[in-house]
Design a protein around this motif. Structure first.
Motif, PDB file in Angstrom:
ATOM      1  N   GLU A  59      10.050  -4.349  37.604  1.00  0.00           N
ATOM      2  CA  GLU A  59      11.162  -3.398  37.695  1.00  0.00           C
ATOM      3  C   GLU A  59      11.751  -3.206  36.310  1.00  0.00           C
ATOM      4  O   GLU A  59      12.022  -4.176  35.597  1.00  0.00           O
ATOM      5  CB  GLU A  59      12.243  -3.877  38.660  1.00  0.00           C
ATOM      6  N   PRO A  62      16.903  -2.823  36.038  1.00  0.00           N
ATOM      7  CA  PRO A  62      17.400  -3.158  37.375  1.00  0.00           C
ATOM      8  C   PRO A  62      18.884  -2.893  37.576  1.00  0.00           C
ATOM      9  O   PRO A  62      19.349  -2.782  38.707  1.00  0.00           O
ATOM     10  CB  PRO A  62      17.091  -4.654  37.488  1.00  0.00           C
ATOM     11  N   GLY A  65      21.195  -4.468  40.487  1.00  0.00           N
ATOM     12  CA  GLY A  65      20.295  -5.134  41.413  1.00  0.00           C
ATOM     13  C   GLY A  65      20.180  -4.550  42.800  1.00  0.00           C
ATOM     14  O   GLY A  65      19.627  -5.195  43.698  1.00  0.00           O
ATOM     15  N   THR A  68      16.566  -4.173  43.193  1.00  0.00           N
ATOM     16  CA  THR A  68      15.947  -5.484  42.977  1.00  0.00           C
ATOM     17  C   THR A  68      15.962  -6.344  44.237  1.00  0.00           C
ATOM     18  O   THR A  68      14.963  -6.986  44.581  1.00  0.00           O
ATOM     19  CB  THR A  68      16.672  -6.239  41.845  1.00  0.00           C
ATOM     20  N   LEU A  72      12.746  -7.943  46.193  1.00  0.00           N
ATOM     21  CA  LEU A  72      12.577  -9.379  46.403  1.00  0.00           C
ATOM     22  C   LEU A  72      12.259  -9.695  47.862  1.00  0.00           C
ATOM     23  O   LEU A  72      11.536 -10.654  48.161  1.00  0.00           O
ATOM     24  CB  LEU A  72      13.837 -10.124  45.975  1.00  0.00           C
ATOM     25  N   VAL A  78       9.426 -10.738  41.461  1.00  0.00           N
ATOM     26  CA  VAL A  78       9.894  -9.549  40.759  1.00  0.00           C
ATOM     27  C   VAL A  78      10.177  -9.919  39.313  1.00  0.00           C
ATOM     28  O   VAL A  78      10.896 -10.886  39.040  1.00  0.00           O
ATOM     29  CB  VAL A  78      11.160  -8.955  41.408  1.00  0.00           C
ATOM     30  N   ALA A  80      11.988  -8.384  36.184  1.00  0.00           N
ATOM     31  CA  ALA A  80      12.938  -7.326  35.841  1.00  0.00           C
ATOM     32  C   ALA A  80      13.181  -7.308  34.338  1.00  0.00           C
ATOM     33  O   ALA A  80      13.511  -8.338  33.748  1.00  0.00           O
ATOM     34  CB  ALA A  80      14.249  -7.540  36.587  1.00  0.00           C
ATOM     35  N   GLU A  82      15.528  -5.818  31.492  1.00  0.00           N
ATOM     36  CA  GLU A  82      16.853  -5.209  31.336  1.00  0.00           C
ATOM     37  C   GLU A  82      17.346  -5.379  29.908  1.00  0.00           C
ATOM     38  O   GLU A  82      17.311  -6.479  29.354  1.00  0.00           O
ATOM     39  CB  GLU A  82      17.847  -5.843  32.311  1.00  0.00           C
ATOM     40  N   LEU A  91      23.010  -9.515  37.526  1.00  0.00           N
ATOM     41  CA  LEU A  91      21.829  -9.719  38.360  1.00  0.00           C
ATOM     42  C   LEU A  91      21.625 -11.202  38.657  1.00  0.00           C
ATOM     43  O   LEU A  91      21.292 -11.578  39.794  1.00  0.00           O
ATOM     44  CB  LEU A  91      20.601  -9.148  37.654  1.00  0.00           C
ATOM     45  N   LEU A 104      12.699 -14.403  41.062  1.00  0.00           N
ATOM     46  CA  LEU A 104      13.105 -13.367  40.111  1.00  0.00           C
ATOM     47  C   LEU A 104      12.995 -13.879  38.685  1.00  0.00           C
ATOM     48  O   LEU A 104      13.555 -14.917  38.332  1.00  0.00           O
ATOM     49  CB  LEU A 104      14.548 -12.926  40.378  1.00  0.00           C
ATOM     50  N   ILE A 106      13.774 -12.574  34.825  1.00  0.00           N
ATOM     51  CA  ILE A 106      14.476 -11.538  34.070  1.00  0.00           C
ATOM     52  C   ILE A 106      14.073 -11.615  32.602  1.00  0.00           C
ATOM     53  O   ILE A 106      14.143 -12.676  31.987  1.00  0.00           O
ATOM     54  CB  ILE A 106      16.002 -11.682  34.202  1.00  0.00           C
ATOM     55  N   ALA A 124      10.690   1.429  39.692  1.00  0.00           N
ATOM     56  CA  ALA A 124      11.793   1.464  38.740  1.00  0.00           C
ATOM     57  C   ALA A 124      12.583   2.758  38.809  1.00  0.00           C
ATOM     58  O   ALA A 124      12.040   3.831  39.084  1.00  0.00           O
ATOM     59  CB  ALA A 124      11.263   1.262  37.317  1.00  0.00           C
TER      60      ALA A 124
END
Length: 325
Positions: A59, A62, A65, A68, A72, A78, A80, A82, A91, A104, A106, A124
């Motif tokens: 993604e 995000p 979220g 997101t 999930l 996932v 993400a 950002e 998030l 998740l 990030i 996205a």
């Protein structure tokens, strides 16, 4: 005047920073932060993505979220990406203490600069100003992914899926559809976002062709750029132009020099080609910029417009756009 004239008086100018529903959190329009707030649209996107329980989903952007959390629920993991640290913190707070926290990952950074990890599918809602370069970065990603379901500005999406004969058929459509199968999934009105953008959006599905076509992408983009440089002319008229004939001759001389291994002659030919601003057909691969230059003219109202050179003539080389992978 301190504001814009409106019925009943003077309307205040709207700030580019819009306060969100979370305390102290502002959304920056200049960064393309338009949060998808309609849960029905979020649900429809996830359903149309066709996510499998074993999939790793990428993604991009995000935000807070909303999308997101639904991803999930459907995917194994996932990833993400950002850029905004504030959104990263939000998030993390949102998944903290839930069963999804360990699923998740990030990555804080600019998606155009970070190395993307392995993923099966990309879902996205992206900043519109990176639509073209991001599309071709994804298509260049290896190993290839199964599909990408991305929210674009509506006009950009229509150009992306345009077919030969359509008024919106352009270089963007030719290059994308050579590398992938693209289809329009649904249109999303601007009021489904917070803050609302100036234009409507559309969700497009992109499925990369695997294996990719066995051609030199740099040369191909140069040819397509030349063909679409003057849309009101026929191909015959374009290739009969004096400058085009000179370009073809110069490129032919370069090929002959390279074939014969005459390095000095090749260097002279490259130098000669660099003395004018004629669009290139692609042999100067060392001059290629990033994939963002594959975008056709006139994108959207959200900072996606291609700025012409002085006098209205584009001066970028046709070889610029595809990086050789």
């Amino acid at each position: 005047m301190s504001g814009l004239r409106a019925a009943g008086g003077v309307a205040k100018k709207v700030s580019k920073h819009v306060r969100g529903s979370l305390p102290g959190l502002e959304f920056h329009k200049t960064k393309g932060q338009h949060i998808l707030k309609n849960p029905q649209v979020v649900k429809a996107i996830v359903e149309k993505a066709g996510i499998q329980p074993t999939d790793v989903v990428l993604e991009i952007g995000p935000g807070t979220g909303n999308l997101t959390m639904k991803l999930l629920e459907a995917a194994k993991k996932v990833v993400a990406v950002e850029l905004d640290r504030r959104m990263v913190v939000e998030l993390q707070r949102r998944v903290q203490g839930t069963p999804y926290a360990s699923h998740l990952q990030i990555i804080q950074g600019d998606v155009m600069k970070v190395d993307l990890p392995y993923f099966d599918i990309c879902v996205a809602n992206i900043p519109y100003q990176i639509s073209s370069p991001l599309t071709f970065k994804l298509l260049a990603h290896r190993p290839s992914f199964r599909a990408a379901v991305i929210m674009f500005q509506h006009e950009f999406a229509m150009r992306l899926v345009a077919k030969p004969g359509d008024s919106m058929y352009c270089r963007l459509a030719v290059n994308t559809q050579m590398l992938a199968r693209v289809s329009h999934l649904l249109k999303v009105g601007k009021n489904n976002f917070r803050p609302p953008p100036k234009v409507d959006s559309s969700v497009v599905r992109i499925e990369p062709v695997n294996p990719p076509p066995p051609i030199n992408l740099l040369e191909w983009d140069g040819l397509v750029r030349l063909c679409f440089n003057r849309k009101n002319k026929t191909l015959g008229a374009i290739f009969r132009q004096t400058r085009t004939m000179q370009l073809l001759e110069a490129n032919y001389n370069v090929v002959q020099a390279l074939t014969k291994g005459a390095v000095a002659d090749a260097a002279d030919a490259f130098a000669a080609m660099a003395t004018d601003d004629t669009p290139r057909l692609g042999f100067t691969g060392h001059d290629a910029d990033d994939a963002s230059d594959m975008e056709d003219e006139g994108d959207d109202d959200n900072d996606m417009k291609d700025t012409p050179a002085q006098g209205g003539k584009r001066k970028r080389r046709a070889s610029e756009g595809f990086k050789q992978k």
